[in-house]
Structures are given as structure tokens and as C-alpha cells.
Design an enzyme around this catalytic site. Sequence first.
Site: not given
Length: 719
Positions: A264-268
Site C-alpha cells: 500500500s502507499d503510506c497511509g492508504a
Amino acid sequence: MKRILTLTGVAIMAALSLHAQSQAEAQRVALHQKAVDIVAKMTLDEKIAQMISGTPAIERLGIRPYDWWNEALHGVARHGKATSFPMPIGLGATFDAALVKQIGEVVSTEGRAKYNVAQKQKNYWRYTGLTYWSPNINIFRDPRWGRGMETYGEDPFLTGTLGTAYVRGLQGDDPVYLRTAACGKHFAVHSGPEGTRHKDNITPSLKDLNETYLPAFKMLVQEGKVEAIMGAYTRLFGESCSGSKALLTDLLRDKWGFKGHVVSDCGAVDDIYRGHGIVKTAAEAAAIAVKAGVNLECGSSFRSLHEAVDKGLITEKEIDNALIPLIETRYRLGIIDDDPACPYNYTDETVVCSDANAAIARRAAQESMVLLKNDGALPIKKALRKIFVSGHGATDIFFLMGNYFGVSDSYSTYLEGITSHITAGTTLEYRTSYLPTQNNDKLRINNWGDARSADVAIIFIGNSGDTEGEEGDALDSNEKGDHLTMSLPEEQMEFLRRASKDRWNKIVTVVTGGSPVEMKEIEELSDAVIMAWYPGQEGGEALADLLFGDANFSGRLPITFPESTDVLPAFDDYTMKGRTYKYMTDGVMYPFGYGLSYSKVTYSDATATLTKQGLHVTATLRNESDIATSEVPQVYLRVPGAGQTAAEWTLIAFDRIDIPAKATKEISFDIPTERLMTVQDNGESKLLKGQYTVAVAAAAPLKRSEQLGVSMTKATFKK
């Protein structure tokens, strides 16, 4: 007898090849089984901890701490000493897949060496690992997007070709082990605005989705065998891109055959419940992501997976299945048990920032810079009487670096490069002349002294990482890294106006940055205009090589330069109508693929012949000048219905070839049938009936290209 021996030799080689493939497959199976076995020995909490990017050690299993998050867009990033190459938008301007692959090889070799040293120092912090969340292969669909500098430009085929080359360079060519693990991002569609990416729901047409936004990812998966894919922050058709079974399982794995892992993208994953409001809790969001196909989280929601198991939202078996590919990646990197069979575990730190790597960086910077105008100002004579240089970009290394950068032990600023190329008898004066940001109105026009008497003024204007970039990166942006307009700060333009009014003999304007700017007035005020991008550590020497004629300009625009912001569709509209060379019919300042040189190359005698495999295209290129050049011939296709039910033109092939002075070269391309097909409204591709036109050209064959005198030759064929 000779014929029999030849056939026997071929048979032996084939048998050896099959044996090697068989051995490699057996080794891969063995590594997979090791991953299965070690996961079976973990507790549930240990498994979950290994699925969050900053993983702890499991000492009883011999597993050291490992942080998955590392960056390498144009060099090993955020981890100290490393060779710094041009930003990807500049690499896009090279149109040179072989060079991009070579850069990937250098980056990953330096990365291996740095990892080996960090391990000896027990440095397990973020950015020390071998899993690089690069390249960014999103499409640079709008010049206002601050992260466009991270991409290879606006065209899916160029992006996919260069992205695939970079992946191959990063990962190496061993059939079992990885030099580093590359990651294609951000899957899928997102390309700004930055400020609303955590809540946006993007709903492109199926035609735009499959024609523009997905092809580069498909190329990385099927041709590059990329080890990882990163999900985007946004939603696509209502589903979070980091929680979409349709994207991550049905399309990526089942249809395209992806074998690696998804991060995942960071915090997605947090956005699934916080930004998008799809569910109410972290446990629900984590379960959605894992069941959809996410293996690894950059964030904190996966810490709730134990709760999700307890609540019956997900099973431990599903967690096992998500974790095994991650452990397998680490085995393929040879880093769980320091595998002696991994050929990359012995890379020495002497390769980092070597002279050989700096030479490649210099060549890349040379190939990236684009000459947009030259009214007799270039090349500059080294023995000129007097040169005046101005602008913060001339001396500030941040104008070379872009974003996601490492730190080289050697930088060449533009001023240093220019100074190194002139004779000891040439007078050179430098002034900053204006402040570099949007938020002031001060022009430092005093103390120019006799600068107005210079034979040539080299003026640096444009953007830096302070005015464009990712959300939160740009200090001087009210749009979280994006641009409101394509215009440059007024003080920069006013300085150029005053300089032009006072008039030195010649004005050479160098524009820095990672995105198109409004060029009409800049061109009018200048005798020569250069787009320098963010060229990396060797930018100064490379620019000077070009300014003084030691090298020839050969860069080509990887993105259309519109005349102004006024001609653009709304930034948050992902429809491709009115965007890029494919769908822009008016308002083009410089077309995609455009770039001048000190040579004049003419194109003629195009042919286009259908074959069983696709299309065979030929053309003749003639260097009419006395200066050798590196030319970038581009092949464009115009299909039945172009301009109405299909793009005006589509890039289907390109090359970079050297042509000596006064020489002629015959070029040819064999283009597979797949590239001749047109995406329909339902998202499916079809080979249409009717007449096709092929253009072999020095830029996209638009009306504006003809006005600029771009050479091209065309041929037709019927299907």
C-alpha cells in the site's frame, strides 16, 4: 559434416538452456518452500508484524529487522552517499531505454553495496533496505501536478518502455535472485491533485483507463517481471486502490499474471476508513486490503489484523497467503539467511559514487536537456570576451536534485560547469539578480556594473523542489506541491523582461524544473531557450558541454508544453479529452517529442507494410549538417476514426540513433499487432478496418509541429 556439427551445437545449446531453466525453476520452488516453512513457524502476531513495512526481528527464526521502505527514482534515495541521476522526467526526455536500464543497474549495484555496509553496522533503519518503491509510472496528464517530475512523461508507451528498462536494471538478470526488488507505482490512475488524493474517487471512461492509465503497469508486470506493485491513495470506481479486488486480484494477478507482492502507499489503508469512509474501523480496513490482494502495509492499520481475525473478518490462512510472497521476496534477495548462492551479496562499497557512475550521470544529463529555441546564440565560443550568469538556479544544488534524492559526494552547479569550460582569459560575472520564490517582489538589479556589456547572458529561471513536488514536500506551494498555473513567479519574468530590454548581445535562458511552464514570453525575450529539468549531480558539466558545443543537444520533450494554463481542462478531471499530444488539437506551444540540436536531420521515404507479426516500417534519415548527432526518430500511428473515436496520433515505436555528419541512415521498426489496436468505449482493444497513416517524425505530427518545421515522412496502409 559442417552442417551436422552446427545442428549438433544448436541442440547442445538448447539442451543446456533448458537445463539451466530447469535448475532455476527448481531453485525458485525451493525458495518458495522455505518461505512457506518459516511462515508456518510464526505466531499470528509475528506474522502480522512482518506485514508492516518496518518489520521487527524474530531472533528464534534467525530473522533480522528489515524495513521495506526504500526509494530509488533516480539514484539510491534518502540514505546518504549515492550517485544522483536526472529526475525521471529528464530520463523520459532521453528516449533512451538502454541508458535507463544502465542507470538502473548502477543504482541497484550501489544500493547492494550500501546495504552490505549498513548490515555490518547493524543499521536497520528506513531507507537501508533493498526493496525500492520505484519507478513511478503514472501518466503525467496535467502540467499542474507537482509529482510529474517523478514520471517519464505523458505517453503510456514511452512510460512503459522506460519503466520496464529501469525495472530490469534494478532487479538484475539472474533467473533466481534479485539484485534489488523494484516496485511500479501508483496503481492505478492517480496523477494529482495532491491535496485531495486521500479522498478522491476517480471514474475514468473504460477507454481512457485501458488506453492511458493501465498499459505501463501491464508492461512492467508482463515484460519487466516487476517484483512489487504499489496501490494508490485514491479510489477507483468507488473502491480504494489499496483495497480493490478488481484491481489487485482480478486484473493484476489473474489477468496479467503478476507473481510478486503488493504494497500500500503510506497511509492508504488508513484512508479506507479515515479518508474514504468505506468502513468505520482499522480492523475492517485491514481485512479489506488483505483480502483484496495487499501483502504489505506502509502505515498502521495492519496492527489491527489480530482483532480482524478475532472478529471473523479474515482468517489466519488468508494472512499466511499474504505473507508468504513477502518472505519469498526476501529469500530471492538472499537476505534472510545471507544466502551464499546469491551473486549480489558480495558487492563492495567502492562502487558507490565511482568515476564511472559519474560519467553515466553526465551522459544522462546531456541526453535529457532539451533545446527549444536557438536563434544563433548557441554554441557559445569558449574564448568569448565576457559572459554574465544570473539566477539562484545557477549556484544552488537543489535546482539539480528534484525530489526523492540521495546525496552525492560531488555536485557540479551550472555556474561551476560554465566556469570550467571557458578560457582563463574570458571574463565571467555572476549575480543572483532576483529572489527565487513566489512570495516576494524584490529584483536585485543593482550592482550589475558593466554586466550589460557582456557578449552573452545566461539566465536561470524556473522551479525547484521548493515550488513543486509531493504533498508536503514543496515549501513554497499553496497546493501541497501542485501548481495553480503554469506561469513562473512574476519576479523571474520581470527580471527576464528587464534583461531583454537592456539587451546584452545574446540571451540564453535556461529553465529548470520538472513540469511544463508558459514559454511564449520566455521564447520571445530570449535568443535561445533550454529545458534543463532536474539533471542530477553532473548537471553543470552536462549543460556546459552542450552550451559550448562539446556535446550536441538530443533531448526530446516527454510531455506536451501547452501555451498556457487557460487551454487545459480542469485539473481534477481525469478525462483525456483535450490532454497530451493524443487529444490536444489547439493551444500547443511545444509538442511531445520536440527538441532541436546543432544538426539538421531530414526524414523521407517512409514505408509501412503489414506482416504476420504486425507492421514493418522503414524511413530514411539524412544529417544535412557538418555536426554529428544522436537523433530520436519516433513512429506515430493514426487509425480509422482518429480525432473522433480515437486519438489524433499514438506513439508506437521510437529509437535513438547516431548519425555522422552528412551521413544517411536507413531505419526500420517491427511493430507487433497489439500496438496497432484501438481501445474501444467498452475498454476492449480491436484492430479496426480501414486506412491507417504512419508518421516517422522528429516530434508528434501535430499542426504545431509543422509550424515549427519538424521533419517527418508519412506512409499509409489498409487493413
